[in-house]
Motif scaffolding. Sequence first.
Motif, PDB file in Angstrom:
ATOM      1  N   UNK A   1      -2.220   2.973   0.278  1.00  0.00           N
ATOM      2  CA  UNK A   1      -1.829   4.360   0.004  1.00  0.00           C
ATOM      3  C   UNK A   1      -0.344   4.448  -0.375  1.00  0.00           C
ATOM      4  N   UNK A   2       0.493   3.750   0.366  1.00  0.00           N
ATOM      5  CA  UNK A   2       1.932   3.755   0.079  1.00  0.00           C
ATOM      6  C   UNK A   2       2.194   3.235  -1.331  1.00  0.00           C
ATOM      7  N   UNK A   3       1.486   2.183  -1.700  1.00  0.00           N
ATOM      8  CA  UNK A   3       1.658   1.614  -3.041  1.00  0.00           C
ATOM      9  C   UNK A   3       1.289   2.638  -4.125  1.00  0.00           C
ATOM     10  N   UNK A   4       0.170   3.338  -3.917  1.00  0.00           N
ATOM     11  CA  UNK A   4      -0.258   4.369  -4.879  1.00  0.00           C
ATOM     12  C   UNK A   4       0.772   5.492  -4.955  1.00  0.00           C
ATOM     13  N   UNK A   5       1.254   5.931  -3.807  1.00  0.00           N
ATOM     14  CA  UNK A   5       2.230   7.018  -3.758  1.00  0.00           C
ATOM     15  C   UNK A   5       3.526   6.622  -4.468  1.00  0.00           C
ATOM     16  N   UNK A   6       3.943   5.390  -4.259  1.00  0.00           N
ATOM     17  CA  UNK A   6       5.171   4.914  -4.911  1.00  0.00           C
ATOM     18  C   UNK A   6       4.980   4.800  -6.421  1.00  0.00           C
ATOM     19  N   UNK A   7       3.817   4.346  -6.842  1.00  0.00           N
ATOM     20  CA  UNK A   7       3.535   4.229  -8.279  1.00  0.00           C
ATOM     21  C   UNK A   7       3.593   5.588  -8.965  1.00  0.00           C
ATOM     22  N   UNK A   8       3.175   6.624  -8.255  1.00  0.00           N
ATOM     23  CA  UNK A   8       3.175   7.979  -8.819  1.00  0.00           C
ATOM     24  C   UNK A   8       4.460   8.748  -8.494  1.00  0.00           C
ATOM     25  N   UNK A   9       5.411   8.067  -7.864  1.00  0.00           N
ATOM     26  CA  UNK A   9       6.725   8.653  -7.543  1.00  0.00           C
ATOM     27  C   UNK A   9       6.593   9.962  -6.757  1.00  0.00           C
TER      28      UNK A   9
ATOM     29  N   UNK B   1     -13.210   0.211   4.076  1.00  0.00           N
ATOM     30  CA  UNK B   1     -13.199  -0.784   3.011  1.00  0.00           C
ATOM     31  C   UNK B   1     -12.011  -1.735   3.107  1.00  0.00           C
ATOM     32  N   UNK B   2     -11.222  -1.592   4.166  1.00  0.00           N
ATOM     33  CA  UNK B   2     -10.040  -2.429   4.357  1.00  0.00           C
ATOM     34  C   UNK B   2     -10.134  -3.140   5.709  1.00  0.00           C
ATOM     35  N   UNK B   3      -9.479  -4.294   5.829  1.00  0.00           N
ATOM     36  CA  UNK B   3      -9.578  -5.044   7.094  1.00  0.00           C
ATOM     37  C   UNK B   3      -8.920  -4.349   8.283  1.00  0.00           C
ATOM     38  N   UNK B   4      -7.983  -3.422   8.020  1.00  0.00           N
ATOM     39  CA  UNK B   4      -7.326  -2.698   9.105  1.00  0.00           C
ATOM     40  C   UNK B   4      -6.760  -1.387   8.576  1.00  0.00           C
ATOM     41  N   UNK B   5      -6.395  -0.512   9.502  1.00  0.00           N
ATOM     42  CA  UNK B   5      -5.765   0.757   9.114  1.00  0.00           C
ATOM     43  C   UNK B   5      -4.443   0.497   8.401  1.00  0.00           C
ATOM     44  N   UNK B   6      -3.711  -0.517   8.855  1.00  0.00           N
ATOM     45  CA  UNK B   6      -2.430  -0.845   8.225  1.00  0.00           C
ATOM     46  C   UNK B   6      -2.626  -1.257   6.767  1.00  0.00           C
ATOM     47  N   UNK B   7      -3.665  -2.050   6.489  1.00  0.00           N
ATOM     48  CA  UNK B   7      -3.962  -2.450   5.112  1.00  0.00           C
ATOM     49  C   UNK B   7      -4.319  -1.228   4.258  1.00  0.00           C
ATOM     50  N   UNK B   8      -5.119  -0.339   4.841  1.00  0.00           N
ATOM     51  CA  UNK B   8      -5.507   0.909   4.163  1.00  0.00           C
ATOM     52  C   UNK B   8      -4.275   1.729   3.801  1.00  0.00           C
ATOM     53  N   UNK B   9      -3.384   1.915   4.767  1.00  0.00           N
ATOM     54  CA  UNK B   9      -2.214   2.746   4.523  1.00  0.00           C
ATOM     55  C   UNK B   9      -1.201   2.050   3.612  1.00  0.00           C
TER      56      UNK B   9
ATOM     57  N   UNK C   1      -1.112   6.894  10.376  1.00  0.00           N
ATOM     58  CA  UNK C   1      -0.544   5.800  11.153  1.00  0.00           C
ATOM     59  C   UNK C   1       0.876   5.467  10.727  1.00  0.00           C
ATOM     60  N   UNK C   2       1.491   4.540  11.441  1.00  0.00           N
ATOM     61  CA  UNK C   2       2.908   4.224  11.235  1.00  0.00           C
ATOM     62  C   UNK C   2       3.191   3.614   9.869  1.00  0.00           C
ATOM     63  N   UNK C   3       2.220   2.898   9.285  1.00  0.00           N
ATOM     64  CA  UNK C   3       2.452   2.253   7.989  1.00  0.00           C
ATOM     65  C   UNK C   3       2.725   3.286   6.902  1.00  0.00           C
TER      66      UNK C   3
ATOM     67  N   UNK D   1       3.428   6.663   7.820  1.00  0.00           N
ATOM     68  CA  UNK D   1       4.367   7.637   8.388  1.00  0.00           C
ATOM     69  C   UNK D   1       5.819   7.213   8.198  1.00  0.00           C
ATOM     70  N   UNK D   2       6.109   5.954   8.418  1.00  0.00           N
ATOM     71  CA  UNK D   2       7.510   5.518   8.400  1.00  0.00           C
ATOM     72  C   UNK D   2       8.203   5.736   7.048  1.00  0.00           C
ATOM     73  N   UNK D   3       7.609   5.308   5.927  1.00  0.00           N
ATOM     74  CA  UNK D   3       8.312   5.540   4.652  1.00  0.00           C
ATOM     75  C   UNK D   3       8.332   6.997   4.214  1.00  0.00           C
ATOM     76  N   UNK D   4       7.487   7.826   4.823  1.00  0.00           N
ATOM     77  CA  UNK D   4       7.423   9.244   4.445  1.00  0.00           C
ATOM     78  C   UNK D   4       7.707  10.175   5.624  1.00  0.00           C
ATOM     79  N   UNK D   5       8.451   9.695   6.602  1.00  0.00           N
ATOM     80  CA  UNK D   5       8.751  10.522   7.774  1.00  0.00           C
ATOM     81  C   UNK D   5       9.513  11.781   7.336  1.00  0.00           C
ATOM     82  N   UNK D   6       9.111  12.919   7.894  1.00  0.00           N
ATOM     83  CA  UNK D   6       9.649  14.239   7.525  1.00  0.00           C
ATOM     84  C   UNK D   6       9.336  14.617   6.087  1.00  0.00           C
TER      85      UNK D   6
END
Length: 197
Positions: free
Chosen positions: A71-79, A60-68, A93-95, A97-102
């Motif tokens: 997801x990052x936005x939702x995760x940040x909204x829910x802290x 439903x998204x133009x790319x995997x990066x857009x999809x992720x 993917x990296x989009x 993985x990077x803000x949530x590495x480890x």
Amino acid sequence: MKLAVFASGFGSNFSALLEAEKQKKLSAEIALLICDQPKAKVIERAVNESIPYYCLSPKDFPSKAHFEKQLVQILEEHEIDLIVLAGYMRLIGSTLLEPYRNRIINIHPSLLPAFPGRTSIADAYYANVTESGVTIHYIDEGIDTGPIIYQEVVAKKPDDTLEAFESRIHSVEHAIYPTVLEKIIQEGETNEKTSVN
């Protein structure tokens, strides 16, 4: 500590984590479910427990990066502090993985690096191994290649059917995932307190 569980299917590990939280064996809040399959049984489990969920499909998204990015936005909204994969059948993917590495943890039904991928239990069974098991590991860019946190051996009995072998592996998953996550959470909180003082 707020957890988001990512799942694609039945949700048995999701239920095991919820039960551990209820029994005070997991000192974290399962605050969110992310699912990529609208008909997955895990969604029904989340609804029954009044846990917020989002069902998003990459198609439903133009790319995997857009999809992720969504997801990052939702995760940040829910802290969300920690992402826990429980039968999530997509490569991270990296989009994301990077803000949530480890901070992304997966459970896999084999003794990695043996038998990676989604058919690992059957692969081990038909390879005629005498044992396989369960691995809990951090996620990296590869398929089931991240740093290993914990492994537990599950013997393959000579008279095992595939179903019996699979059932025993899943039972071990349900037992160890909450325990290992609790240890990670406790160690994380200890490290935070140490760094502040």
